[in-house]
Design an enzyme around this catalytic site. Structure first.
Site, PDB file in Angstrom:
ATOM      1  N   GLY A 127       0.803  -1.232   0.000  1.00  0.00           N
ATOM      2  CA  GLY A 127       0.000   0.000   0.000  1.00  0.00           C
ATOM      3  C   GLY A 127       0.833   1.278   0.000  1.00  0.00           C
ATOM      4  O   GLY A 127       0.290   2.364   0.194  1.00  0.00           O
ATOM      5  N   ASP A 256      -7.063   0.522 -16.443  1.00  0.00           N
ATOM      6  CA  ASP A 256      -7.265   1.126 -15.113  1.00  0.00           C
ATOM      7  C   ASP A 256      -6.454   2.416 -14.975  1.00  0.00           C
ATOM      8  O   ASP A 256      -6.540   3.082 -13.948  1.00  0.00           O
ATOM      9  CB  ASP A 256      -6.874   0.147 -13.993  1.00  0.00           C
ATOM     10  CG  ASP A 256      -5.417  -0.265 -14.063  1.00  0.00           C
ATOM     11  OD1 ASP A 256      -4.946  -0.614 -15.168  1.00  0.00           O
ATOM     12  OD2 ASP A 256      -4.736  -0.225 -13.033  1.00  0.00           O
ATOM     13  N   ASN A 257      -5.685   2.740 -15.999  1.00  0.00           N
ATOM     14  CA  ASN A 257      -4.903   3.977 -15.951  1.00  0.00           C
ATOM     15  C   ASN A 257      -5.449   5.031 -16.908  1.00  0.00           C
ATOM     16  O   ASN A 257      -4.774   6.009 -17.209  1.00  0.00           O
ATOM     17  CB  ASN A 257      -3.428   3.695 -16.270  1.00  0.00           C
ATOM     18  CG  ASN A 257      -2.677   3.189 -15.030  1.00  0.00           C
ATOM     19  OD1 ASN A 257      -3.175   3.297 -13.906  1.00  0.00           O
ATOM     20  ND2 ASN A 257      -1.508   2.641 -15.224  1.00  0.00           N
TER      21      ASN A 257
END
Ligand code: AMP
Ligand code: MG
Length: 480
Positions: A127, A256-257
């Site tokens: 993360g 997703d970009n």
């Protein structure tokens, strides 16, 4: 905290409900050292008056902004990565923090993070973001903005005091949390996830949200999905065209970009072109060159096809979607012409004349790059030298590449350029054009900016570079 009148919170995305995002908690970082705050960007949403302590409270501890989202939201999405469908994506190291109106335009802008901690979508990831990755994103977004590319802006970078292990950086390496300011983080992959679960109802809800929030001029369209798609096609064509004119290789053009509002974001292994080379690839893991410089238009088109395939589930008429998709190549060519004319800072003559100049410029770049063993002509200096067209001829011929431009391979380009009037030639009076070389961001320079930070915590070279990029942005003023 002193919130200015220009700060207008409007957390719309949260209203879409639990199918679209998950509330998450930010990581509790051991340290928060402010490394970069973009006060020019902050001023556009009325947040430039925050003290550094308040800034850190919001953009490292993620205390909610007044009247804004009460909790960070990790967005749900899927996507194609290098053409393989991955249903295990989603905001794995970021979240949507807040939404607010841009003071001047009233458009909705997101503040969203990278490196803010784990979420339900982190899979095996930590993360986190590396400080070097954060620095690279600040640089890329800064130069892209200066070159007129629709882009997210780096808003904040706070070093967070953790030691990260990464395969692509000497490890352990330093950590940071980045916040970016952008129009929407609704990705093509946000739609793909809903299609994957066969949720036509949610696709319709998301189309309505996108149209009402970002494209209100389309609200009365009889077929909203198709109208929205046509808008996304045209914005994507423009985005890709501007990358091409900027000599920018994004590196990871996964679905997703790419967002529906047509800004680029998420700058990972990006590169700017050293010199004209369609095969130039940015990501070391892009072994087939799928996202090489010259294949970016194809990647944009392929991604649009995936979005169209989702909208088929909710559009009454497929032929409209197909027609919109087929409009991509004309839209791309027109946008490329516009972008090249803007970079050469000449006045458009429209139609064929512009196209012939653009073709001559590409030919000059291609042929010129082969001269002197390929070392003489870099991408960015070509545009810098000829900014304003004929109005810059003396400057170009007296500059470091003056001898090169006498070569016959430049003759056709120079002859065409001579037929174009400069656009806003007063820009040439800016001292930036008195310099021999333009601002570039080739990989050696990026590494050279990182070294003093890494070895001596010396941020002065980076800050000086950002100041020079800002001067270039003001000097170029590409789209007026
Ligand atoms: P990116 O390459 O940053 O676009 O990320 C692709 C996907 O991998 C997204 O779902 C990210 O959230 C996820 N991801 C990348 N790096 C990490 C990380 N260090 N921790 C958690 N998730 C990550
Ligand atoms: Mg991404």
């Amino acid at each position: 905290m002193p919130v200015s009148e220009r700060y207008r919170p409007d957390p719309r995305f949260a209203g879409l409900g639990g199918e679209f995002a998950d509330p998450v908690a930010p990581a509790d970082f051991p340290k928060t050292i402010l490394r970069f705050r973009n006060d020019r960007a902050a001023a556009t949403v009325g947040l430039e008056g925050l003290t550094d302590a308040e800034w850190i409270a919001h953009f490292a501890r993620f205390q909610p902004l007044p009247g804004n989202q009460s909790q960070p939201l990790a967005m749900r999405y899927h996507g194609h990565q290098f053409r393989s469908y991955n249903p295990e994506l989603g905001d794995g190291r970021g979240f949507l923090f807040s939404q607010q109106r841009e003071a001047q335009t009233d458009r909705l802008l997101d503040l969203a993070t990278k490196g803010s901690g784990q979420t339900p979508w982190s899979r095996h990831g930590d993360g986190r973001l590396t400080l070097k990755g954060g620095m690279r994103e600040i640089l890329a977004a800064g130069l892209l903005e200066a070159l007129g590319v629709p882009t997210s802006r780096a808003f904040s970078l706070v070093e967070t005091g953790e030691a990260l292990t990464r395969g692509d950086e000497p490890s352990p390496t330093r950590s940071a949390v980045l916040t970016r300011l952008s129009h929407s983080h609704i990705r093509f992959g946000t739609f793909q996830r809903l299609a994957y679960f066969d949720r036509a109802d949610l696709i319709t809800q998301l189309v309505d949200h996108v149209v009402e929030t970002y494209f209100p001029h389309l609200a009365d369209a009889p077929d909203r999905p198709t109208a929205m798609f046509a808008e996304v096609v045209s914005r994507t064509a423009r985005l890709v065209a501007r990358w091409m004119a900027a000599g920018f290789v994004h590196g990871v053009l996964n679905t997703d970009n790419m967002v529906v509002t047509g800004e680029s974001f998420d700058y990972g292994p990006w590169r700017f072109l050293p010199r004209n080379d369609p095969n130039f690839t940015a990501a070391y893991f892009d072994h087939s060159g799928l996202y090489s410089f010259g294949r970016q238009p194809e990647a944009g088109f392929w991604n649009l096809q995936q979005l169209a395939a989702c909208l088929v589930l909710v559009s009454p008429d497929q032929s409209g979607l197909i027609a919109a998709l087929n409009g991509f190549s004309d839209a791309y060519r027109a946008a490329l012409s516009e972008a090249m004319i803007a970079r050469l800072a000449v006045t458009s003559q429209g139609g064929e004349a512009d196209i012939e100049l653009v073709n001559a410029a590409f030919k000059a770049l291609a042929e010129g790059t082969k001269l002197d063993g390929g070392e003489a002509l870099r991408w960015e200096p070509f545009f810098f030298d000829w900014f304003g067209g004929e109005a810059s001829e003396a400057r170009a011929l007296e500059g470091p590449r003056g001898k090169l431009y006498q070569d016959p391979v430049f003759a056709a380009f120079r002859a065409r350029l001579a037929g174009f009037a400069p656009d806003r030639p007063e820009r040439l009076e800016n001292p930036v054009f008195g310099q021999c070389e333009p601002e570039e961001l080739l990989i050696d320079e990026v590494e050279a900016l990182w070294t003093p930070i890494s070895e001596a915590d010396d941020w002065a070279p980076l800050n000086a570079k950002l100041a020079r990029i800002e001067s270039a942005r003001i000097a170029y003023n590409l789209y007026g």
